[in-house]
Design a protein around this motif. Structure first.
Motif, mmCIF file in Angstrom:
data_model
loop_
_atom_site.group_PDB
_atom_site.id
_atom_site.type_symbol
_atom_site.label_atom_id
_atom_site.label_comp_id
_atom_site.label_asym_id
_atom_site.label_seq_id
_atom_site.Cartn_x
_atom_site.Cartn_y
_atom_site.Cartn_z
ATOM 1 N N VAL A 125 38.696 47.949 -30.727
ATOM 2 C CA VAL A 125 39.894 47.335 -31.296
ATOM 3 C C VAL A 125 39.524 46.068 -32.053
ATOM 4 C CG1 VAL A 125 42.120 46.248 -30.705
ATOM 5 C CG2 VAL A 125 41.353 48.293 -29.480
ATOM 6 N N VAL A 126 38.505 45.368 -31.566
ATOM 7 C CA VAL A 126 38.068 44.115 -32.184
ATOM 8 C C VAL A 126 36.553 44.133 -32.358
ATOM 9 C CG1 VAL A 126 39.966 42.773 -31.167
ATOM 10 C CG2 VAL A 126 37.770 42.889 -29.977
ATOM 11 N N TYR A 127 36.066 43.199 -33.171
ATOM 12 C CA TYR A 127 34.626 43.009 -33.312
ATOM 13 C C TYR A 127 34.351 41.519 -33.419
ATOM 14 C CZ TYR A 127 35.538 42.330 -38.319
ATOM 15 O OH TYR A 127 35.996 41.874 -39.530
ATOM 16 N N GLY A 128 33.170 41.121 -32.985
ATOM 17 C CA GLY A 128 32.794 39.711 -33.019
ATOM 18 C C GLY A 128 31.816 39.430 -34.135
ATOM 19 N N GLU A 129 31.943 38.232 -34.712
ATOM 20 C CA GLU A 129 30.972 37.739 -35.682
ATOM 21 C C GLU A 129 30.412 36.454 -35.097
ATOM 22 O OE1 GLU A 129 32.186 37.454 -39.720
ATOM 23 O OE2 GLU A 129 32.832 39.541 -39.805
ATOM 24 N N PRO A 130 29.131 36.481 -34.682
ATOM 25 C CA PRO A 130 28.549 35.299 -34.039
ATOM 26 C C PRO A 130 28.753 34.024 -34.856
ATOM 27 C CG PRO A 130 27.058 37.157 -33.876
ATOM 28 C CD PRO A 130 28.191 37.588 -34.775
ATOM 29 N N GLY A 131 29.273 33.015 -34.181
ATOM 30 C CA GLY A 131 29.523 31.728 -34.821
ATOM 31 C C GLY A 131 30.801 31.661 -35.634
ATOM 32 N N ARG A 132 31.482 32.788 -35.798
ATOM 33 C CA ARG A 132 32.709 32.809 -36.603
ATOM 34 C C ARG A 132 33.947 33.140 -35.801
ATOM 35 N NH1 ARG A 132 32.858 36.144 -41.484
ATOM 36 N NH2 ARG A 132 34.618 34.798 -41.899
ATOM 37 N N GLY A 133 33.825 34.074 -34.850
ATOM 38 C CA GLY A 133 34.985 34.429 -34.049
ATOM 39 C C GLY A 133 35.111 35.916 -33.832
ATOM 40 N N VAL A 134 36.280 36.297 -33.313
ATOM 41 C CA VAL A 134 36.574 37.698 -33.010
ATOM 42 C C VAL A 134 37.697 38.127 -33.958
ATOM 43 C CG1 VAL A 134 37.380 39.310 -31.239
ATOM 44 C CG2 VAL A 134 35.898 37.394 -30.615
ATOM 45 N N TYR A 135 37.517 39.321 -34.540
ATOM 46 C CA TYR A 135 38.443 39.821 -35.547
ATOM 47 C C TYR A 135 38.976 41.186 -35.161
ATOM 48 C CZ TYR A 135 36.524 36.127 -38.441
ATOM 49 O OH TYR A 135 36.141 34.894 -38.914
ATOM 50 N N VAL A 136 40.184 41.497 -35.678
ATOM 51 C CA VAL A 136 40.800 42.805 -35.484
ATOM 52 C C VAL A 136 40.095 43.780 -36.416
ATOM 53 C CG1 VAL A 136 42.939 44.133 -35.671
ATOM 54 C CG2 VAL A 136 43.008 41.735 -34.941
ATOM 55 N N LYS A 137 39.715 44.936 -35.872
ATOM 56 C CA LYS A 137 39.078 45.960 -36.722
ATOM 57 C C LYS A 137 40.089 46.490 -37.720
ATOM 58 C CE LYS A 137 35.073 47.759 -34.555
ATOM 59 N NZ LYS A 137 34.287 48.941 -34.275
ATOM 60 N N GLY A 138 39.584 46.793 -38.905
ATOM 61 C CA GLY A 138 40.413 47.422 -39.918
ATOM 62 C C GLY A 138 40.632 48.880 -39.592
ATOM 63 N N VAL B 50 38.541 30.667 -19.481
ATOM 64 C CA VAL B 50 37.861 31.233 -20.646
ATOM 65 C C VAL B 50 37.116 32.503 -20.243
ATOM 66 C CG1 VAL B 50 36.005 30.823 -22.323
ATOM 67 C CG2 VAL B 50 37.730 29.059 -21.914
ATOM 68 N N ALA B 51 36.538 32.522 -19.041
ATOM 69 C CA ALA B 51 35.815 33.712 -18.569
ATOM 70 C C ALA B 51 36.741 34.927 -18.506
ATOM 71 C CB ALA B 51 35.193 33.445 -17.202
ATOM 72 N N THR B 52 37.978 34.730 -18.100
ATOM 73 C CA THR B 52 38.946 35.830 -18.048
ATOM 74 C C THR B 52 39.247 36.329 -19.456
ATOM 75 O OG1 THR B 52 39.904 34.957 -16.011
ATOM 76 C CG2 THR B 52 41.270 36.495 -17.274
ATOM 77 N N VAL B 53 39.397 35.410 -20.399
ATOM 78 C CA VAL B 53 39.630 35.784 -21.799
ATOM 79 C C VAL B 53 38.430 36.565 -22.334
ATOM 80 C CG1 VAL B 53 39.864 34.850 -24.141
ATOM 81 C CG2 VAL B 53 41.222 33.890 -22.271
ATOM 82 N N GLN B 54 37.226 36.127 -22.008
ATOM 83 C CA GLN B 54 36.024 36.827 -22.466
ATOM 84 C C GLN B 54 36.014 38.266 -21.953
ATOM 85 O OE1 GLN B 54 33.196 33.925 -20.964
ATOM 86 N NE2 GLN B 54 32.645 33.329 -23.049
ATOM 87 N N ARG B 55 36.368 38.444 -20.693
ATOM 88 C CA ARG B 55 36.418 39.797 -20.121
ATOM 89 C C ARG B 55 37.468 40.647 -20.842
ATOM 90 N NH1 ARG B 55 36.349 40.098 -13.684
ATOM 91 N NH2 ARG B 55 35.819 42.249 -14.183
ATOM 92 N N ALA B 56 38.628 40.058 -21.138
ATOM 93 C CA ALA B 56 39.680 40.796 -21.839
ATOM 94 C C ALA B 56 39.196 41.238 -23.216
ATOM 95 C CB ALA B 56 40.931 39.924 -21.975
ATOM 96 N N LEU B 57 38.503 40.351 -23.922
ATOM 97 C CA LEU B 57 38.023 40.696 -25.257
ATOM 98 C C LEU B 57 36.895 41.717 -25.194
ATOM 99 C CD1 LEU B 57 38.361 37.302 -27.139
ATOM 100 C CD2 LEU B 57 39.818 39.315 -27.294
ATOM 101 N N LEU B 58 36.117 41.696 -24.117
ATOM 102 C CA LEU B 58 35.088 42.736 -23.936
ATOM 103 C C LEU B 58 35.735 44.113 -23.792
ATOM 104 C CD1 LEU B 58 32.405 41.139 -21.576
ATOM 105 C CD2 LEU B 58 32.056 42.009 -23.892
ATOM 106 N N VAL B 59 36.859 44.161 -23.085
ATOM 107 C CA VAL B 59 37.597 45.423 -22.944
ATOM 108 C C VAL B 59 38.039 45.917 -24.324
ATOM 109 C CG1 VAL B 59 39.727 46.477 -22.071
ATOM 110 C CG2 VAL B 59 38.364 44.999 -20.583
ATOM 111 N N LEU B 60 38.595 45.001 -25.129
ATOM 112 C CA LEU B 60 39.057 45.386 -26.468
ATOM 113 C C LEU B 60 37.884 45.799 -27.353
ATOM 114 C CD1 LEU B 60 41.779 42.681 -27.081
ATOM 115 C CD2 LEU B 60 42.101 45.071 -26.454
ATOM 116 N N HIS B 61 36.760 45.125 -27.184
ATOM 117 C CA HIS B 61 35.566 45.483 -27.954
ATOM 118 C C HIS B 61 35.111 46.897 -27.569
ATOM 119 C CE1 HIS B 61 31.548 45.385 -29.607
ATOM 120 N NE2 HIS B 61 31.847 44.272 -30.242
ATOM 121 N N SER B 62 35.143 47.210 -26.274
ATOM 122 C CA SER B 62 34.721 48.542 -25.816
ATOM 123 C C SER B 62 35.682 49.626 -26.295
ATOM 124 C CB SER B 62 34.587 48.577 -24.294
ATOM 125 O OG SER B 62 35.852 48.529 -23.680
#
Length: 75
Positions: free
Chosen positions: A58-71, A43-55
């Protein structure tokens, strides 16, 4: 047995899936646990990958809901 993907390779793969429309704008990305199973990594590796996409905005997080693709028009 194939070599495990790095977090950067996973980020690139998810970005490619977004680009092809597999994960369309505003859709929810699979959960950390689902992605860790899909890529056979921690899971830690996945978190790092999603941090890259966030930077890359490409994606954004909604606390308690999940990670979504930016429009297309999101900033």
């Amino acid at each position: 047995m194939p070599r495990r993907m790095s977090y950067r390779q996973i980020a690139d793969d998810i970005a490619a899936r977004i680009a092809t429309g597999e994960y369309p704008p505003e859709s929810k990305i699979p959960s950390y646990s689902q992605l860790s199973e899909l890529y056979s990594v921690s899971v830690a590796t996945v978190q790092r990958a999603l941090l890259v996409l966030h930077s890359r905005s490409v994606v954004y997080g909604e606390p308690g809901r999940g990670v979504y693709v930016k429009g297309h028009d999101d900033s």
